[in-house]
Design an enzyme around this catalytic site. Structure first.
Site, PDB file in Angstrom:
ATOM      1  CD  GLN A  84       4.907  37.668  30.722  1.00 13.58           C
ATOM      2  OE1 GLN A  84       4.040  38.454  30.382  1.00 13.58           O
ATOM      3  NE2 GLN A  84       4.650  36.621  31.496  1.00 13.58           N
ATOM      4  CG  ASP A 101      -2.928  29.422  26.377  1.00 10.90           C
ATOM      5  OD1 ASP A 101      -3.539  30.210  27.123  1.00 10.90           O
ATOM      6  OD2 ASP A 101      -2.824  29.579  25.141  1.00 10.90           O
ATOM      7  N   GLY A 102      -4.098  29.128  29.866  1.00 13.89           N
ATOM      8  CA  GLY A 102      -5.429  29.122  30.465  1.00 13.89           C
ATOM      9  C   GLY A 102      -6.543  29.071  29.437  1.00 13.89           C
ATOM     10  CG  HIS A 124      -3.506  40.250  45.050  1.00 16.75           C
ATOM     11  ND1 HIS A 124      -2.253  40.777  45.277  1.00 16.75           N
ATOM     12  CD2 HIS A 124      -3.480  39.778  43.771  1.00 16.75           C
ATOM     13  CE1 HIS A 124      -1.501  40.615  44.204  1.00 16.75           C
ATOM     14  NE2 HIS A 124      -2.220  40.009  43.268  1.00 16.75           N
ATOM     15  CG  ASP A 160      -3.453  46.048  31.364  1.00 18.66           C
ATOM     16  OD1 ASP A 160      -4.229  45.598  32.223  1.00 18.66           O
ATOM     17  OD2 ASP A 160      -2.771  47.071  31.535  1.00 18.66           O
ATOM     18  CG  ASP A 199      -4.422  38.212  39.012  1.00 20.51           C
ATOM     19  OD1 ASP A 199      -4.371  39.355  38.528  1.00 20.51           O
ATOM     20  OD2 ASP A 199      -3.728  37.846  39.981  1.00 20.51           O
ATOM     21  CG  ASP A 217       1.199  37.954  41.566  1.00 20.97           C
ATOM     22  OD1 ASP A 217       0.422  37.804  42.525  1.00 20.97           O
ATOM     23  OD2 ASP A 217       0.841  38.435  40.470  1.00 20.97           O
TER      24      ASP A 217
HETATM   25  N1  AG3 Z   1      -2.714  41.587  37.078  1.00 20.23           N
HETATM   26  C1  AG3 Z   1      -2.748  42.655  36.132  1.00 20.23           C
HETATM   27  C2  AG3 Z   1      -2.887  44.020  36.623  1.00 20.23           C
HETATM   28  C3  AG3 Z   1      -3.018  44.976  35.500  1.00 20.23           C
HETATM   29  C4  AG3 Z   1      -1.897  45.883  35.393  1.00 20.23           C
HETATM   30  N2  AG3 Z   1      -2.067  46.839  34.351  1.00 20.23           N
HETATM   31  C5  AG3 Z   1      -1.330  47.937  34.210  1.00 20.23           C
HETATM   32  N3  AG3 Z   1      -0.416  48.236  35.051  1.00 20.23           N
HETATM   33  N4  AG3 Z   1      -1.551  48.696  33.185  1.00 20.23           N
HETATM   34  C6  AG3 Z   1      -1.766  41.683  38.065  1.00 20.23           C
HETATM   35  C7  AG3 Z   1      -1.376  40.431  38.655  1.00 20.23           C
HETATM   36  C8  AG3 Z   1      -1.458  40.532  40.112  1.00 20.23           C
HETATM   37  N5  AG3 Z   1      -1.598  39.270  40.711  1.00 20.23           N
END
Ligand code: AG3
Length: 274
Positions: free
Chosen positions: A32, A138-139, A63, A159, A156, A87
């Protein structure tokens, strides 16, 4: 002042924009586009494929809610897996629970971890703990190889789309179920109940697999001004169970036992959707 704006398209017709002062980092990984930008109102933000993942101003809300809800339902969480979350913010919250012996962070993109280590120490420093084991795999595959092992699994993820698409399917939730111990609990972020076309599908998928399940809501201004959802699935414990006595050991800025219970109270139009 520079007039540069970041815009995230939530749908074809709904966008959220905020001003940025600086682009601190930008690269294309194997998976990505990764960027870190500085915003006067949101602080430092991690973007993956032009989608905001977390901001230093509001990350505590997301979080704390993704981590403490399942961990406070479980009477004694010891083994935890976090899928995605490179992160480190979710892991930081999990580590606040003294009962937790190990947290496995299963993040497919090791560049997300490295970039966060460099630019988001407020989140990523938790990854240096000796209770944390990092796996850059890969989870989806990893969870399949496990049986009855974890007390809590937290998804976590980004999308649905790209590497995350399969993390919103019933098959995946079934693998998560199998990887949990007999009283295990899972939570996944399930997007905006207002704008995400995948919200209802994810809630129904988790419900088909877990005897107790429900979405719960919070407001995270980094994403959209309205609700953001998580969905919990539990094999044994009711989702409004809060092992209140354990709160004494944990410092939070958003999560409280009252917030926990309130988050599961859904507006009528959302109840009708699911
Ligand atoms: N995890 C995904 C959050 C979703 C964000 N979606 C969006 N902005 N449309 C975030 C990782 C945080 N540890």
């Amino acid at each position: 002042m520079l007039d540069i704006w970041f815009t995230e398209n939530h749908t074809e017709g709904y966008k959220v924009s905020w001003r940025i002062d600086k682009i601190l980092h930008s690269e294309r990984s194997r998976f990505q586009e990764i960027a870190v930008v500085e915003s006067p109102d949101l602080g430092r933000a991690l973007l993956l494929d032009n989608t905001v993942q977390t901001t230093t101003r509001f990350e505590f809300i997301y979080h704390e809610m993704i981590a403490h809800v399942p961990l406070m339902i479980h009477p004694r969480p010891q083994r935890v897996m976090v899928i995605g979350g490179g992160d480190g913010g979710t892991v930081r919250e999990v580590l606040k629970h003294p009962t937790v012996e190990t947290v496995e962070l299963v993040e497919i993109d090791e560049r997300v971890i490295q970039v966060s280590k460099e630019w988001l120490p407020q989140l990523s420093s938790a990854l240096n703990s000796d209770r944390v084991k990092i796996l850059t795999v890969d989870g989806l595959q990893y969870v399949k190889e496990k049986a009855a092992h974890y007390d809590v699994i937290i998804v976590d993820c980004t999308d649905p789309g790209g590497p995350s698409l399969a993390l919103f399917t019933k098959d995946f939730y079934q693998d998560v179920y199998n990887a949990l111990t007999e009283d295990g609990i899972m939570v996944s972020q399930t997007g905006s109940p207002t704008f995400s076309p995948h919200f209802v599908e994810a809630v129904k998928g988790i419900r088909q697999v877990f005897p107790c399940s429900s979405p719960y809501l919070t407001c995270e201004p980094s994403y959209i001004a309205g609700f953001w959802s998580f969905t919990a699935g539990s094999k044994k414990y009711a989702l409004d169970t809060v092992n209140q006595d354990r709160m004494a050991a944990i410092t939070t800025r958003y999560y409280t036992p009252e917030i926990h219970r309130a988050a599961f109270v859904l507006p009528k139009h959302i109840q009708e959707q699911i």
